[in-house]
Design a protein around this motif. Sequence first.
Motif, short mmCIF file in Angstrom:
data_model
loop_
_atom_site.label_atom_id
_atom_site.label_comp_id
_atom_site.label_asym_id
_atom_site.label_seq_id
_atom_site.Cartn_x
_atom_site.Cartn_y
_atom_site.Cartn_z
N LYS A 1 0.84 -1.21 0.00
CA LYS A 1 0.00 0.00 0.00
C LYS A 1 0.87 1.25 0.00
O LYS A 1 0.58 2.22 -0.73
CB LYS A 1 -0.92 0.00 1.23
CG LYS A 1 -1.81 1.23 1.35
CD LYS A 1 -2.74 1.37 0.15
CE LYS A 1 -3.66 2.57 0.33
NZ LYS A 1 -4.52 2.79 -0.85
N LYS A 2 1.92 1.24 0.79
CA LYS A 2 2.84 2.39 0.83
C LYS A 2 3.50 2.60 -0.52
O LYS A 2 3.62 3.72 -1.00
CB LYS A 2 3.91 2.18 1.91
CG LYS A 2 3.40 2.32 3.33
CD LYS A 2 4.43 1.90 4.34
CE LYS A 2 5.68 2.77 4.28
NZ LYS A 2 6.67 2.39 5.33
N ARG A 3 3.91 1.49 -1.15
CA ARG A 3 4.53 1.60 -2.46
C ARG A 3 3.54 2.11 -3.50
O ARG A 3 3.89 2.96 -4.34
CB ARG A 3 5.08 0.24 -2.89
CG ARG A 3 5.73 0.24 -4.27
CD ARG A 3 6.45 -1.04 -4.56
NE ARG A 3 6.98 -1.04 -5.92
CZ ARG A 3 8.06 -0.41 -6.30
NH1 ARG A 3 8.76 0.30 -5.43
NH2 ARG A 3 8.48 -0.45 -7.56
N ASN B 1 4.11 12.76 4.22
CA ASN B 1 4.65 11.54 4.81
C ASN B 1 5.64 10.85 3.87
O ASN B 1 6.45 10.03 4.32
CB ASN B 1 3.52 10.56 5.15
CG ASN B 1 2.70 11.00 6.35
OD1 ASN B 1 3.18 11.76 7.20
ND2 ASN B 1 1.47 10.54 6.44
N TYR B 2 5.53 11.19 2.59
CA TYR B 2 6.36 10.55 1.58
C TYR B 2 7.43 11.48 0.99
O TYR B 2 8.51 11.02 0.62
CB TYR B 2 5.49 10.02 0.43
CG TYR B 2 4.64 8.84 0.82
CD1 TYR B 2 5.09 7.54 0.60
CD2 TYR B 2 3.39 9.01 1.41
CE1 TYR B 2 4.31 6.44 0.96
CE2 TYR B 2 2.62 7.92 1.78
CZ TYR B 2 3.08 6.65 1.55
OH TYR B 2 2.32 5.56 1.91
N ASP C 1 14.15 4.75 -0.11
CA ASP C 1 14.45 3.32 0.02
C ASP C 1 15.52 2.90 -0.99
O ASP C 1 16.27 1.94 -0.76
CB ASP C 1 13.18 2.48 -0.20
CG ASP C 1 12.21 2.62 0.96
OD1 ASP C 1 12.63 3.09 2.03
OD2 ASP C 1 11.03 2.28 0.79
N ASP C 2 15.59 3.60 -2.12
CA ASP C 2 16.60 3.26 -3.14
C ASP C 2 18.01 3.47 -2.60
O ASP C 2 18.91 2.64 -2.81
CB ASP C 2 16.40 4.11 -4.40
CG ASP C 2 15.11 3.77 -5.13
OD1 ASP C 2 14.58 2.67 -4.90
OD2 ASP C 2 14.65 4.61 -5.93
N LEU C 3 18.22 4.59 -1.90
CA LEU C 3 19.53 4.87 -1.32
C LEU C 3 19.85 3.87 -0.22
O LEU C 3 20.97 3.36 -0.15
CB LEU C 3 19.58 6.29 -0.78
CG LEU C 3 20.88 6.68 -0.05
CD1 LEU C 3 22.08 6.55 -0.97
CD2 LEU C 3 20.78 8.09 0.51
N ALA C 4 18.87 3.57 0.63
CA ALA C 4 19.09 2.62 1.72
C ALA C 4 19.49 1.25 1.17
O ALA C 4 20.38 0.58 1.71
CB ALA C 4 17.82 2.50 2.57
#
Length: 219
Positions: A15-17, A57-58, A72-75
Amino acid sequence: MQAEESPPTGRRERKKRETRLALTAAALRLALEKGPDNVTVEEISEAADVSVRTFFNYFSHKEHAILGRDPDDLALALRRVREAPAGQSPFTTMRMIVAKVLDDLEDVEKHETAISQRIDLLMRSPNLLAQFVVLSAEDERELAAALGARMGEPPGSPRPKLIVGATTMAVRVAMEQRRAGSDRSLRQLVDEAFLLFADGLDPAFDKTSLDRTDQEGQE
């Protein structure tokens, strides 16, 4: 009990994605229609059918949504640097990270179209370009720090920074080639750029020129 709790967690992540993708798609579409400087957070939120509070929030800025910014890509990239095989060269590690990103794309052509559209927008909006430069610099600093630690380089060493910078440039040039009409895949173009860096862009470089001024070199 843990097995029963896994599906809800998966649904929450999906859902977040989905929400993030809806926001980036809406932001890109509106930016293309109205120009990135004329789009508001309220319009993006309404188009994605979420509240303004959810938007923040995003994303911290509307420009981040237009650029498709996903922390999330960097993480994930940082984790891959830390977990790379011990004997793997640092430039190979960066090449494997880029290759994995390309492999993870579910629809490469669609993604490349979005990239091309964002590049066009960057050229038209100084504000968007400024945000892109800031984000890229932040990501490169973190990646260089992680790579430097893995290499055992002292803090501030230029080598990991140059390796990360070369990786960024390889991808950027490949994207520009695709945008210019190359019939080769983005993966092929990125690999070619990596090979050029790895082999040395100019093997005939005159190292003695480092001791001369431009004027002396011309005489």
